[in-house]
Design a protein around this motif. Sequence first.
Motif, mmCIF file in Angstrom:
data_model
loop_
_atom_site.group_PDB
_atom_site.id
_atom_site.type_symbol
_atom_site.label_atom_id
_atom_site.label_comp_id
_atom_site.label_asym_id
_atom_site.label_seq_id
_atom_site.Cartn_x
_atom_site.Cartn_y
_atom_site.Cartn_z
ATOM 1 N N VAL A 190 12.014 -14.842 -32.947
ATOM 2 C CA VAL A 190 10.650 -15.233 -33.317
ATOM 3 C C VAL A 190 10.640 -16.638 -33.897
ATOM 4 O O VAL A 190 9.774 -17.459 -33.556
ATOM 5 C CB VAL A 190 10.051 -14.215 -34.315
ATOM 6 C CG1 VAL A 190 8.739 -14.743 -34.894
ATOM 7 C CG2 VAL A 190 9.822 -12.878 -33.627
ATOM 8 N N ARG A 191 11.582 -16.943 -34.765
ATOM 9 C CA ARG A 191 11.638 -18.291 -35.352
ATOM 10 C C ARG A 191 11.851 -19.348 -34.276
ATOM 11 O O ARG A 191 11.226 -20.421 -34.303
ATOM 12 C CB ARG A 191 12.752 -18.370 -36.399
ATOM 13 C CG ARG A 191 12.459 -17.627 -37.682
ATOM 14 C CD ARG A 191 13.369 -18.096 -38.813
ATOM 15 N NE ARG A 191 14.781 -17.890 -38.505
ATOM 16 C CZ ARG A 191 15.446 -16.795 -38.835
ATOM 17 N NH1 ARG A 191 14.830 -15.784 -39.454
ATOM 18 N NH2 ARG A 191 16.739 -16.678 -38.555
ATOM 19 N N ALA A 192 12.738 -19.061 -33.343
ATOM 20 C CA ALA A 192 13.005 -20.025 -32.280
ATOM 21 C C ALA A 192 11.778 -20.240 -31.409
ATOM 22 O O ALA A 192 11.451 -21.373 -31.031
ATOM 23 C CB ALA A 192 14.179 -19.546 -31.427
ATOM 24 N N ALA A 193 11.080 -19.152 -31.090
ATOM 25 C CA ALA A 193 9.872 -19.270 -30.272
ATOM 26 C C ALA A 193 8.793 -20.056 -31.014
ATOM 27 O O ALA A 193 8.091 -20.887 -30.430
ATOM 28 C CB ALA A 193 9.364 -17.887 -29.886
ATOM 29 N N GLY A 201 4.144 -11.731 -26.620
ATOM 30 C CA GLY A 201 3.745 -10.528 -27.324
ATOM 31 C C GLY A 201 4.825 -9.469 -27.362
ATOM 32 O O GLY A 201 4.982 -8.764 -28.372
ATOM 33 N N ASN A 202 5.588 -9.346 -26.278
ATOM 34 C CA ASN A 202 6.606 -8.298 -26.258
ATOM 35 C C ASN A 202 7.741 -8.568 -27.240
ATOM 36 O O ASN A 202 8.351 -7.643 -27.775
ATOM 37 C CB ASN A 202 7.148 -8.090 -24.842
ATOM 38 C CG ASN A 202 7.856 -9.309 -24.298
ATOM 39 O OD1 ASN A 202 7.586 -10.435 -24.702
ATOM 40 N ND2 ASN A 202 8.765 -9.103 -23.369
ATOM 41 N N ILE A 203 8.031 -9.861 -27.499
ATOM 42 C CA ILE A 203 9.040 -10.192 -28.500
ATOM 43 C C ILE A 203 8.560 -9.755 -29.882
ATOM 44 O O ILE A 203 9.299 -9.148 -30.662
ATOM 45 C CB ILE A 203 9.332 -11.701 -28.491
ATOM 46 C CG1 ILE A 203 9.978 -12.116 -27.164
ATOM 47 C CG2 ILE A 203 10.237 -12.071 -29.665
ATOM 48 C CD1 ILE A 203 11.352 -11.548 -26.947
ATOM 49 N N LEU A 204 7.303 -10.049 -30.194
ATOM 50 C CA LEU A 204 6.755 -9.664 -31.486
ATOM 51 C C LEU A 204 6.695 -8.147 -31.647
ATOM 52 O O LEU A 204 7.006 -7.606 -32.711
ATOM 53 C CB LEU A 204 5.351 -10.261 -31.649
ATOM 54 C CG LEU A 204 5.309 -11.784 -31.811
ATOM 55 C CD1 LEU A 204 3.897 -12.298 -31.570
ATOM 56 C CD2 LEU A 204 5.802 -12.191 -33.199
ATOM 57 N N SER A 205 6.314 -7.449 -30.591
ATOM 58 C CA SER A 205 6.247 -5.997 -30.652
ATOM 59 C C SER A 205 7.640 -5.389 -30.838
ATOM 60 O O SER A 205 7.824 -4.452 -31.623
ATOM 61 C CB SER A 205 5.597 -5.453 -29.378
ATOM 62 O OG SER A 205 5.487 -4.043 -29.438
ATOM 63 N N SER A 206 8.630 -5.928 -30.124
ATOM 64 C CA SER A 206 10.003 -5.434 -30.278
ATOM 65 C C SER A 206 10.538 -5.747 -31.666
ATOM 66 O O SER A 206 11.265 -4.937 -32.255
ATOM 67 C CB SER A 206 10.906 -6.067 -29.208
ATOM 68 O OG SER A 206 10.543 -5.646 -27.916
ATOM 69 N N ALA A 239 -2.806 -10.643 -31.166
ATOM 70 C CA ALA A 239 -3.584 -11.865 -30.973
ATOM 71 C C ALA A 239 -3.094 -12.715 -29.798
ATOM 72 O O ALA A 239 -3.736 -13.706 -29.452
ATOM 73 C CB ALA A 239 -3.553 -12.704 -32.247
ATOM 74 N N VAL A 240 -1.969 -12.336 -29.183
ATOM 75 C CA VAL A 240 -1.446 -13.114 -28.055
ATOM 76 C C VAL A 240 -2.348 -12.887 -26.838
ATOM 77 O O VAL A 240 -2.547 -11.736 -26.415
ATOM 78 C CB VAL A 240 -0.002 -12.698 -27.726
ATOM 79 C CG1 VAL A 240 0.471 -13.363 -26.438
ATOM 80 C CG2 VAL A 240 0.928 -13.074 -28.881
ATOM 81 N N PRO A 241 -2.892 -13.935 -26.247
ATOM 82 C CA PRO A 241 -3.768 -13.781 -25.074
ATOM 83 C C PRO A 241 -3.064 -13.050 -23.941
ATOM 84 O O PRO A 241 -1.921 -13.371 -23.581
ATOM 85 C CB PRO A 241 -4.101 -15.227 -24.682
ATOM 86 C CG PRO A 241 -3.915 -16.018 -25.946
ATOM 87 C CD PRO A 241 -2.775 -15.354 -26.659
ATOM 88 N N GLY A 242 -3.723 -12.043 -23.392
ATOM 89 C CA GLY A 242 -3.186 -11.318 -22.245
ATOM 90 C C GLY A 242 -2.197 -10.231 -22.571
ATOM 91 O O GLY A 242 -1.738 -9.524 -21.674
ATOM 92 N N TYR A 243 -1.850 -10.076 -23.851
ATOM 93 C CA TYR A 243 -0.878 -9.045 -24.214
ATOM 94 C C TYR A 243 -1.586 -7.860 -24.860
ATOM 95 O O TYR A 243 -2.487 -8.031 -25.678
ATOM 96 C CB TYR A 243 0.172 -9.591 -25.186
ATOM 97 C CG TYR A 243 1.210 -8.549 -25.570
ATOM 98 C CD1 TYR A 243 2.202 -8.180 -24.670
ATOM 99 C CD2 TYR A 243 1.164 -7.915 -26.811
ATOM 100 C CE1 TYR A 243 3.132 -7.211 -24.997
ATOM 101 C CE2 TYR A 243 2.095 -6.949 -27.144
ATOM 102 C CZ TYR A 243 3.071 -6.595 -26.228
ATOM 103 O OH TYR A 243 3.989 -5.636 -26.555
ATOM 104 N N THR A 244 -1.155 -6.647 -24.500
ATOM 105 C CA THR A 244 -1.731 -5.420 -25.060
ATOM 106 C C THR A 244 -0.638 -4.600 -25.711
ATOM 107 O O THR A 244 0.383 -4.291 -25.080
ATOM 108 C CB THR A 244 -2.417 -4.582 -23.964
ATOM 109 O OG1 THR A 244 -3.434 -5.370 -23.330
ATOM 110 C CG2 THR A 244 -3.043 -3.326 -24.558
ATOM 111 N N LEU A 245 -0.822 -4.248 -26.961
ATOM 112 C CA LEU A 245 0.131 -3.397 -27.659
ATOM 113 C C LEU A 245 0.171 -2.012 -27.021
ATOM 114 O O LEU A 245 -0.819 -1.548 -26.451
ATOM 115 C CB LEU A 245 -0.263 -3.251 -29.129
ATOM 116 C CG LEU A 245 -0.092 -4.469 -30.035
ATOM 117 C CD1 LEU A 245 -0.748 -4.201 -31.381
ATOM 118 C CD2 LEU A 245 1.383 -4.797 -30.230
ATOM 119 N N SER A 246 1.321 -1.356 -27.124
ATOM 120 C CA SER A 246 1.403 0.028 -26.689
ATOM 121 C C SER A 246 0.476 0.877 -27.548
ATOM 122 O O SER A 246 0.075 0.486 -28.650
ATOM 123 C CB SER A 246 2.839 0.546 -26.819
ATOM 124 O OG SER A 246 3.197 0.660 -28.188
#
Length: 261
Positions: A190-193, A201-206, A239-246
């Motif tokens: 996350v810090r690198a991104a 979004g999937n990185i944040l969710s994981s 809040a990531v455009p186009g990403y949907t949480l499970s």
Amino acid sequence: MSRQSGSSKHKSKSGGSSDNEGLVEQVKNIVTLLYEVVSSRPHECENYIPSARSAIAALDQIHFFRDPQRFAEQVWILQGLQEFGFYDADAGCIRDITEFCQASWLRILRNFPDNRSQSTLAQIHQEEGDTSSQGSSQAGNLNRDEDFAQLSQDTDDDLGSPSDPRRQGPLYVEARGNLQPAVDFYERAVRAADAQGYIAGNILSSAAEAQMSLGNVTTPPGDERLFSQAIRYLRRAEAVPGYTLSVYMQQYLNDYGRYVN
């Protein structure tokens, strides 16, 4: 897990060919060198990128991360590769190396339900289930339909103090040791991104899922910090455009997000 002794401590548990075992030993030697370079000669790291990539190629060639019997070796190798992949925090990361680490962590955590971390968590779940059936709450578990404030009170009542013997038991210690590398990896990812101005979004969710898993086996107040960080990751993912949480993650955010600043 000792970095210096990693190549000698982790012995093969599989019946693979001698050629494959030879490749594994070569990879361990490379990873031992990467640990050394990152810790004592970080200015030389760029020179060792080809070596790290050759280690990754060898691991892919022998499908090393498909073997659930080599969990300890897999964790040690991934820790070394990911530390190398993020050796220069200001520059971000070596993308192909960190992406390989991410994919390999997910394989370990999700694809092998019989590996040590999953087995340990299953034993903990069974123990807590037995306790719950006798009238006690599952301590530290936020995945229930009750208020956060009530949960905190229940945790205090049931565990008594952060030094509760059950949370210091061998199953919990082992589970924390197995889960911490994944938490560390995702935090660095996350810090690198963020440094590069883009986050998926999937990185944040994981990252949130890793925090939640570790929180479920951590004593107070550390568990609360982990759960709160999970909520923050989920807010960002939402809040990531186009990403949907499970569905599960969205419900978790809906239920407990209001309690976290």
